[in-house]
Scaffold this motif. Sequence first.
Motif, PDB file in Angstrom:
ATOM      1  N   SER A  17      98.459   6.052  49.262  1.00  0.00           N
ATOM      2  CA  SER A  17      97.422   5.908  50.290  1.00  0.00           C
ATOM      3  C   SER A  17      97.919   5.024  51.431  1.00  0.00           C
ATOM      4  CB  SER A  17      96.146   5.314  49.700  1.00  0.00           C
ATOM      5  OG  SER A  17      95.555   6.215  48.798  1.00  0.00           O
ATOM      6  N   LYS A  47      98.570   5.673  43.316  1.00  0.00           N
ATOM      7  CA  LYS A  47      97.465   6.118  44.175  1.00  0.00           C
ATOM      8  C   LYS A  47      97.309   5.182  45.362  1.00  0.00           C
ATOM      9  CE  LYS A  47      94.577   8.196  40.565  1.00  0.00           C
ATOM     10  NZ  LYS A  47      93.297   8.052  39.844  1.00  0.00           N
ATOM     11  N   TRP A  82      98.385  15.680  47.123  1.00  0.00           N
ATOM     12  CA  TRP A  82      98.186  14.719  48.213  1.00  0.00           C
ATOM     13  C   TRP A  82      98.925  15.223  49.440  1.00  0.00           C
ATOM     14  CZ3 TRP A  82      96.622   9.252  47.487  1.00  0.00           C
ATOM     15  CH2 TRP A  82      96.089   9.018  46.206  1.00  0.00           C
ATOM     16  N   LYS A 134      99.972  14.559  53.787  1.00  0.00           N
ATOM     17  CA  LYS A 134     100.103  13.655  54.931  1.00  0.00           C
ATOM     18  C   LYS A 134     100.532  14.472  56.132  1.00  0.00           C
ATOM     19  CE  LYS A 134     102.739   9.704  56.663  1.00  0.00           C
ATOM     20  NZ  LYS A 134     103.729   8.654  56.296  1.00  0.00           N
ATOM     21  N   ILE A 159      96.748  11.503  51.528  1.00  0.00           N
ATOM     22  CA  ILE A 159      95.330  11.647  51.192  1.00  0.00           C
ATOM     23  C   ILE A 159      95.201  12.694  50.085  1.00  0.00           C
ATOM     24  CG2 ILE A 159      93.072  12.375  52.078  1.00  0.00           C
ATOM     25  CD1 ILE A 159      94.154  11.514  54.885  1.00  0.00           C
TER      26      ILE A 159
END
Length: 177
Positions: free
Chosen positions: A141, A137, A173, A175, A146
């Motif tokens: 990040s 995680k 997630w 990007k 995100i």
Amino acid sequence: MNIAIKRCDENDLTPGTINRLLELINAVYEETESDLWKPTTSGRTFYDEVEEFVKERQIFIARENDEIVGAVKFAPVNEHTLEFGMLAADKKMRGLGLGRDLVNIVENHARNNGYKTMQLELLTPRHWKNPAKEFLKVWYSRLGYIPEKSMPFEEVSPHRIHEFATDCDFTVWLKKL
């Protein structure tokens, strides 16, 4: 470190290459997810699936000399988004930047092919913290990803719920490229 990363091709469609990719991917997932799955679960992936990824040229392979030391699978989600997964680095290569290099290669591939967004999916235990997943995680990040949405894994893959040792969530997630 003298690592060459290239997209797989027809020369990689051999039992030796497919078995090494299978071994590498399953070893990484065994290390990071073994506490999420029941002991009877056979592994993250299987021979026929990896063979299909190679046939479809959906894997970048990292080699040190002729030895496969890392890989990342990719596939389009839609015309704007490319997903990567099965990111794997040999244990002896950890901490040397190979994972970051594999992610960079697949992101560059996405940009060069007109994709605007990268996606990855992360499976995490719902009621406790898995150290490897917590590390990922933070790492994702730092790479600019995100968390977009989370859902119970049983909603994503109800046919596999009997394989789990614990309740898990599935997080997408993203990007922007």
